[in-house]
Design a protein around this motif. Structure first.
Motif, mmCIF file in Angstrom:
data_model
loop_
_atom_site.group_PDB
_atom_site.id
_atom_site.type_symbol
_atom_site.label_atom_id
_atom_site.label_comp_id
_atom_site.label_asym_id
_atom_site.label_seq_id
_atom_site.Cartn_x
_atom_site.Cartn_y
_atom_site.Cartn_z
ATOM 1 N N LYS A 143 -1.454 11.176 -5.934
ATOM 2 C CA LYS A 143 -0.063 11.622 -5.787
ATOM 3 C C LYS A 143 0.572 11.033 -4.534
ATOM 4 O O LYS A 143 1.714 10.620 -4.555
ATOM 5 C CB LYS A 143 0.009 13.142 -5.778
ATOM 6 N N GLY A 144 -0.192 10.970 -3.461
ATOM 7 C CA GLY A 144 0.347 10.433 -2.222
ATOM 8 C C GLY A 144 1.114 11.481 -1.445
ATOM 9 O O GLY A 144 1.329 12.598 -1.914
ATOM 10 N N ALA A 145 1.535 11.087 -0.245
ATOM 11 C CA ALA A 145 2.143 12.046 0.685
ATOM 12 C C ALA A 145 3.480 12.570 0.183
ATOM 13 O O ALA A 145 3.828 13.719 0.401
ATOM 14 C CB ALA A 145 2.324 11.398 2.053
ATOM 15 N N PHE A 146 4.246 11.710 -0.514
ATOM 16 C CA PHE A 146 5.582 12.126 -0.963
ATOM 17 C C PHE A 146 5.695 12.002 -2.484
ATOM 18 O O PHE A 146 6.783 11.819 -3.026
ATOM 19 C CB PHE A 146 6.659 11.286 -0.256
ATOM 20 N N GLY A 147 4.567 12.074 -3.164
ATOM 21 C CA GLY A 147 4.576 11.990 -4.630
ATOM 22 C C GLY A 147 4.955 10.624 -5.165
ATOM 23 O O GLY A 147 5.257 10.470 -6.350
ATOM 24 N N VAL A 184 0.828 -1.210 0.000
ATOM 25 C CA VAL A 184 0.000 0.000 0.000
ATOM 26 C C VAL A 184 0.863 1.262 0.000
ATOM 27 O O VAL A 184 0.465 2.285 -0.540
ATOM 28 C CB VAL A 184 -1.045 0.049 1.140
ATOM 29 N N SER A 185 2.071 1.173 0.570
ATOM 30 C CA SER A 185 2.921 2.374 0.589
ATOM 31 C C SER A 185 3.308 2.778 -0.829
ATOM 32 O O SER A 185 3.468 3.965 -1.111
ATOM 33 C CB SER A 185 4.167 2.158 1.456
ATOM 34 N N LEU A 186 3.447 1.798 -1.723
ATOM 35 C CA LEU A 186 3.802 2.110 -3.112
ATOM 36 C C LEU A 186 2.577 2.310 -3.996
ATOM 37 O O LEU A 186 2.674 2.890 -5.077
ATOM 38 C CB LEU A 186 4.676 1.006 -3.692
ATOM 39 N N ALA A 187 1.443 1.824 -3.564
ATOM 40 C CA ALA A 187 0.230 2.008 -4.374
ATOM 41 C C ALA A 187 -0.261 3.443 -4.225
ATOM 42 O O ALA A 187 -0.293 4.198 -5.196
ATOM 43 C CB ALA A 187 -0.843 0.995 -3.977
ATOM 44 N N THR A 188 -0.609 3.849 -3.013
ATOM 45 C CA THR A 188 -1.157 5.202 -2.863
ATOM 46 C C THR A 188 -0.278 6.103 -1.996
ATOM 47 O O THR A 188 -0.641 7.240 -1.762
ATOM 48 C CB THR A 188 -2.585 5.179 -2.283
ATOM 49 N N ASN A 189 0.864 5.574 -1.531
ATOM 50 C CA ASN A 189 1.841 6.394 -0.814
ATOM 51 C C ASN A 189 1.227 7.215 0.329
ATOM 52 O O ASN A 189 1.321 8.441 0.347
ATOM 53 C CB ASN A 189 2.550 7.310 -1.826
ATOM 54 N N PRO A 190 0.609 6.532 1.309
ATOM 55 C CA PRO A 190 0.066 7.252 2.464
ATOM 56 C C PRO A 190 1.190 7.813 3.331
ATOM 57 O O PRO A 190 2.308 7.293 3.315
ATOM 58 C CB PRO A 190 -0.693 6.165 3.223
ATOM 59 N N GLU A 191 0.867 8.855 4.076
ATOM 60 C CA GLU A 191 1.833 9.375 5.035
ATOM 61 C C GLU A 191 1.861 8.466 6.269
ATOM 62 O O GLU A 191 2.866 8.363 6.961
ATOM 63 C CB GLU A 191 1.413 10.799 5.445
ATOM 64 N N PHE A 218 12.727 1.256 -0.955
ATOM 65 C CA PHE A 218 12.409 2.360 -1.870
ATOM 66 C C PHE A 218 12.326 3.647 -1.045
ATOM 67 O O PHE A 218 11.469 3.782 -0.162
ATOM 68 C CB PHE A 218 11.097 2.058 -2.602
ATOM 69 N N SER A 219 13.232 4.581 -1.344
ATOM 70 C CA SER A 219 13.470 5.670 -0.385
ATOM 71 C C SER A 219 12.268 6.577 -0.138
ATOM 72 O O SER A 219 12.032 6.991 0.998
ATOM 73 C CB SER A 219 14.682 6.500 -0.820
ATOM 74 N N ALA A 220 11.501 6.864 -1.182
ATOM 75 C CA ALA A 220 10.424 7.855 -1.023
ATOM 76 C C ALA A 220 9.357 7.428 -0.014
ATOM 77 O O ALA A 220 8.613 8.271 0.488
ATOM 78 C CB ALA A 220 9.781 8.154 -2.371
ATOM 79 N N VAL A 221 9.269 6.137 0.278
ATOM 80 C CA VAL A 221 8.210 5.701 1.191
ATOM 81 C C VAL A 221 8.767 5.179 2.524
ATOM 82 O O VAL A 221 8.016 4.701 3.370
ATOM 83 C CB VAL A 221 7.296 4.633 0.549
#
Lengths: 307, 307
Positions: free
Chosen positions: B149-153, A243-250, A278-281
């Motif tokens: 987009k998500g929290a960090f794009g 889910v962190s890579l699907a919709t990238n929640p905070e 994966f760094s962005a998440v």
């Protein structure tokens, strides 16, 4: 003067009702049994009667938010098996009692996620995923402050993502869904088969086994339970990764009975999540829900307040 | 009179520019090389100069939509490695050339998905996922008509979802991401290792191997290639399963070079997807992209038109 918002969380056993101020302060809450007779035909009228009985003046109500246990598209539920409902237009039916009212409907898992976002663990966030670990596994995804419904109201069905190819058969017809290994019954099943396979002793009494007792036994060092909980954390960490890579929640929020087992399980899930780089998440926060059983009424109220 | 919309797709090699009517009809398109000198400091001014050079009158432009190869939050890109850009506020910088303009920015994979949604394979839909198979694997998720987009794009980073635990190391630092087995180089790697492991002959010339030649060889019955393509279809079918339950799109669109290999690969992906039985998402349509390299400019224009 219209200054109240009603949040209604329709469950298979009880309907939870909350009266909120227009800024979202809970003023009063109660529950009524869910009347499933006649395919749930009386549920909505009984909710209205209960409101009147409690002294709620419909003329003071800004709007009614509903969370229901089934897929919802454009305020219409496509069916709630646990209530006996087929396709049901709540806005139309409830609108006959509460005339000229603002009525908003969403799926119960989405509504719980909205509740945590607006009034619980996720205050100030706009992108959040909630995973509820219970008899089944519920999922609610919020992006840019709104719940994701999807084309057929099935968004956020995280419990049916396959995490163990060739695993045990799920009620949905697929093998190895997250629900088969991480729901309350899934955890018990994993415990019993692991104990059998490895021929190990355990402090857990098999006649009184529950997800909670297994977590508690793992915390005390019980070997079978530790293996099972480590594997559970692996699967839940993997679900968080997905889910962190699907919709990238905070933030990813865990709710439900199993998640009440303190920081022990949560810490293990976080460790597993850190195996993905994966760094962005990487900074996705993983935490426990705060509103408990009230998440539904809070979220249902927020449907109206934030609409 | 303002009656034109400019769609700009900024890539690592070329910048594609399209001039559209306010209803989204493509009137003119061209491309310029991406000037990566001085960390890409000249890219935006050269885009503006190129527009002027082509006779576009800024006073006639309703707005400029940009797709850029990096995460975007609130119109600001957090960095585009391929362009040499760090955190870049395109709205601010480009707005100095094109004064008083409406400028909207999104990630290139999101923009391609929006293009297919508005003018390509997904016309009439509002929930869609696009997966682009190329050197890397891009993903764009649209829910209720808007890109997630998500929290960090980082929403839609489908290429970095792990599909093979313990698999090959990806550039992102994790083992077994979808990109390691289903990108162009991933497919070649799978082919070479499978051929070596199974000690099989193949009609594919190893000095001229590409994802496309492997797909073609599989279609002709080449055993190694068939094994590799079946496995590729398994991974892509699994990725479809995951996104179908995450945001429940009505349609999943495959774009990029590999997806141009005709219906052969697509049929295999569909067969794999059907192995997952959760009923609400069984009818998710899986199809090929229609706009090819123009998806980006169409989507960038749609950012302005649908804003």
């Amino acid at each position: 003067m219209k200054n109240k918002v009603v949040g209604i969380d329709v469950g298979g056993t009880t309907v939870k009702i909350g009266i909120f101020s227009d800024s979202g302060t809970l003023q009063q809450k109660w529950e009524i049994p869910t009347n499933k007779s006649d395919n749930g035909a009386h549920i909505l009228s009984e909710i209205y009667q209960s409101l009147i009985h409690k002294g709620v003046n419909p003329l003071h109500v800004i709007g009614y938010g509903f969370g229901v246990p089934g897929p919802v598209v454009n305020n219409i539920t496509l069916g709630c098996v646990n209530l006996g409902w087929g396709i049901t237009d709540i806005k139309d039916i409830f609108g006959k009692y509460a005339e000229h009212s603002h009525i908003v409907v969403d799926n119960d898992a989405n509504v719980a996620a909205l509740g945590e976002l607006s009034y619980g663990a996720g205050i100030g966030k706009s992108d959040l995923v909630m995973i509820t670990l219970g008899t089944g596994i519920g999922g609610g995804i919020i992006t840019a402050g709104k719940s994701v419904k999807g084309a057929f109201g099935a968004a956020g069905e995280i419990g049916h993502i396959v995490v163990k190819h060739g695993g045990r058969l799920c009620n949905c017809g697929t093998n190895g869904c997250l629900e088969t290994v991480a729901s309350a019954s899934g955890i018990i099943h994993e415990f019993l088969t692991t104990k059998e396979e490895l021929q190990l002793q355990s402090i857990v009494n098999e006649n009184n086994v529950s997800a909670r007792t297994i977590v508690d036994a793992a915390r005390q060092g019980d070997s079978v339970s530790m293996i099972v909980i480590d594997r559970l954390a692996f699967y839940l960490g993997y679900a968080c990764h997905i889910v962190s890579l699907a919709t990238n929640p905070e933030m990813i929020v865990f709710g439900g009975g199993v998640s009440n087992a303190g920081e022990f399980l949560l810490d293990k899930i976080k460790q597993q999540f850190k195996q993905y780089h994966f760094s962005a998440v990487q900074n996705t926060e993983i935490t426990k829900a705060m509103l408990g059983n009230d998440a539904g009424i809070y979220g249902a109220a927020s449907l109206v307040i934030n609409d």
